[in-house]
Scaffold this motif. Sequence first.
Motif, short mmCIF file in Angstrom:
data_model
loop_
_atom_site.label_atom_id
_atom_site.label_comp_id
_atom_site.label_asym_id
_atom_site.label_seq_id
_atom_site.Cartn_x
_atom_site.Cartn_y
_atom_site.Cartn_z
N PHE A 126 9.72 3.00 -9.28
CA PHE A 126 8.42 3.22 -8.21
C PHE A 126 8.85 4.16 -7.37
O PHE A 126 9.74 4.81 -7.35
N ARG A 127 7.58 4.46 -6.34
CA ARG A 127 7.98 5.45 -5.68
C ARG A 127 7.02 5.45 -4.04
O ARG A 127 6.25 4.64 -4.38
N HIS A 128 7.13 6.02 -3.42
CA HIS A 128 6.49 6.14 -2.15
C HIS A 128 5.21 6.86 -2.21
O HIS A 128 5.45 8.18 -2.74
N VAL A 129 4.15 6.60 -1.77
CA VAL A 129 2.83 7.23 -2.03
C VAL A 129 3.04 8.56 -1.41
O VAL A 129 2.35 9.51 -1.68
N ASP A 130 3.74 8.73 -0.27
CA ASP A 130 3.87 9.92 0.53
C ASP A 130 4.54 11.04 -0.20
O ASP A 130 4.82 12.20 0.17
N GLY A 131 5.24 10.73 -1.29
CA GLY A 131 5.97 11.88 -1.98
C GLY A 131 7.56 11.66 -2.35
O GLY A 131 8.12 10.67 -1.68
N ASP A 132 8.01 12.70 -2.91
CA ASP A 132 9.49 12.66 -3.04
C ASP A 132 10.37 12.73 -1.92
O ASP A 132 11.19 11.67 -1.90
N ASP A 133 9.99 13.34 -0.96
CA ASP A 133 10.90 13.31 0.34
C ASP A 133 10.89 11.80 1.13
O ASP A 133 11.92 11.34 1.32
N ALA A 134 9.70 11.42 0.99
CA ALA A 134 9.67 9.82 1.41
C ALA A 134 10.23 8.98 0.83
O ALA A 134 11.22 8.08 1.08
N SER A 135 10.27 9.01 -0.57
CA SER A 135 11.05 8.15 -1.65
C SER A 135 12.56 8.25 -1.17
O SER A 135 13.19 7.19 -1.32
N ALA A 136 12.97 9.42 -1.34
CA ALA A 136 14.30 9.62 -1.07
C ALA A 136 14.69 9.23 0.19
O ALA A 136 16.06 8.20 0.35
N ALA A 137 13.89 9.18 1.24
CA ALA A 137 14.23 8.85 2.50
C ALA A 137 14.43 7.10 2.46
O ALA A 137 15.44 6.66 2.98
N PRO A 158 0.73 -1.41 0.02
CA PRO A 158 -0.01 -0.01 -0.02
C PRO A 158 0.62 1.25 0.11
O PRO A 158 0.35 2.36 -0.33
N ALA A 159 2.05 1.37 0.57
CA ALA A 159 3.09 2.48 0.48
C ALA A 159 3.51 2.77 -0.74
O ALA A 159 4.30 3.89 -0.86
N TYR A 160 3.56 1.82 -1.76
CA TYR A 160 4.62 2.14 -3.09
C TYR A 160 3.50 1.96 -4.10
O TYR A 160 2.48 1.35 -4.02
N GLU A 161 4.05 2.71 -5.34
CA GLU A 161 3.40 2.76 -6.56
C GLU A 161 4.48 2.50 -7.64
O GLU A 161 5.41 3.11 -7.70
N VAL A 162 4.00 1.47 -8.56
CA VAL A 162 5.11 1.52 -10.03
C VAL A 162 4.67 2.69 -10.75
O VAL A 162 3.59 3.08 -10.71
N VAL A 163 5.75 3.49 -11.25
CA VAL A 163 5.32 4.48 -12.00
C VAL A 163 5.69 4.68 -13.52
O VAL A 163 5.63 5.74 -14.07
N ALA A 164 6.35 3.57 -13.95
CA ALA A 164 6.53 3.71 -15.31
C ALA A 164 6.50 2.10 -15.71
O ALA A 164 6.45 1.22 -14.99
N PRO A 165 6.04 1.69 -17.02
CA PRO A 165 5.85 0.45 -17.41
C PRO A 165 7.00 -0.34 -17.32
O PRO A 165 8.37 0.25 -17.54
N THR A 166 7.11 -1.52 -16.68
CA THR A 166 8.38 -2.28 -16.68
C THR A 166 8.39 -2.97 -17.88
O THR A 166 7.54 -4.15 -18.16
N THR A 167 9.68 -2.62 -18.58
CA THR A 167 9.67 -3.48 -20.03
C THR A 167 10.59 -4.26 -19.99
O THR A 167 10.39 -5.67 -20.82
N VAL A 168 11.72 -4.30 -19.21
CA VAL A 168 12.68 -5.35 -19.29
C VAL A 168 13.16 -5.68 -17.91
O VAL A 168 12.19 -6.52 -16.96
#
Length: 455
Positions: free
Chosen positions: A409-420, A394-404
């Motif tokens: 992906f990123r954290h749903v809480d935003g950029d700072d959460a993803s970077a952390a 629930p805390a993550y989402e895929v953000v681009a098609p996985t081709t290979v």
Amino acid sequence: MTPDEFRTHGKALVDWIADYWERIEDFPVQSQVEPGWVRAQLPEHPPEAPEAFEAMLADVDRVVVPGLTHWQHPGFHAYFNTGGSAPSVLGDLLASGLGVQGMLWATSPAATEVETLVLDWLAELLDLPRDFRSSGTGGGVIQDSASSATLVALLAARERTTGGASNQRGVRQGTAPMTVYASKHAHSSVEKAARIAGFGSEALRSVPTDREHRMRPDALAAAMDSDAAHGRRPSAVVATVGTTSSTAIDPVRAIAEVAGRHGAWVHVDAALAGTAALVPEMRWIHDGLELVDSYNMNPHKWMLTTFDASAFWVADRGALIEALSILPEYLRNEASESGAVIDYRDWQIPLGRRFRALKLWFVIRSFGAEGLRAMVRRHLELTERFEAWVDAHPAYEVVAPTTVNLVCFRHVDGDDASAAVMEAINAGGEAYLTHTVLDGRFALRVAIGAERTER
Ligand code: PLP
């Protein structure tokens, strides 16, 4: 070092490397040293007297290893992986041991002929168009990197656009300005190549992409038509099969059709993703390749081969050789003049070249086509599995098609959460990942291409 001493130290070094591979998981993936630490551990001045090999190996343990980021670690998921299989390392060692310089067929016939054979094998394994084989109009050559492949492709394009005049007169004299096109997600090496080849950064058109980060053929057509209408000459298009940020696959067929209307050279940069075409179910990534002029994929990324080995093919070797060949008297020889041999110095920027085909030959023979396909399928399966874990969380989402073999992906809480999250993972030492920015937002990247990575 006498041959006997070489035997002793060489065996010790091979043992050291095998031990390193066996204990690689004991190290934090990313080097933990501060800037300047490595140099501070070493003497400021070179030794006056010869030193023992054992002393050097001891310093490798003491100083070099702590200063390494362990690219062959199973938890290395940063950037794109680089190959390092045992057969490729042995092939590289053999190339060094033989110490030949294969600039001309005549300077070591085996270096040229093994390379031609191996590139034909690889073209067959990837099911590349027949024109790329040495038996057709084109052929393959090993470059040091994808960047060099793009550069020589742009040089050939430049030469073709000017009808052979740019080598003699330079790019700016007596010709309309030439333009180059690539998607905004193309690798930075395209701009570097455009600069070096004399087009200049301003001549590079950054073509808009669609929602899946693929070059838009309609936008390419508009840009090329507009340049042509303004008296500029569209010279080259670089399509990317597997962009660095998100492994987006540009639509090669549609791009080549647009470029064809302007007579522009089409180069396909498949540095990472090209390896996927070892398995028939992934060959869709190469749809339209029979329409392009040149193509590159890097065995040193995903195909188990130690850096450097970048495989580059052209559909018509004549254009490439015309762009890059200069024959000084001191290189003249009977074999070259007979026209019966390939001189790879005419297919690359430098004159000299290592016997890099050996490592690729060892890799293909050691793994066999079935071993290579199994490796690709295993990584694709692991990637699919990882993507499913992200999807289910629930805390993550895929953000681009996985081709290979890359998941963005990123954290749903935003950029700072993803970077952390990324910082915490990297500080833990068990895995290493890097990031990109997609649609203005921070995205984590997990690349899965190391030989030792398991579920
Ligand atoms: N092209 C693409 C699509 C890449 O992803 C990369 C590197 O990751 C390159 C080119 C540059 O590769 P090289 O280091 O072989 O020049």
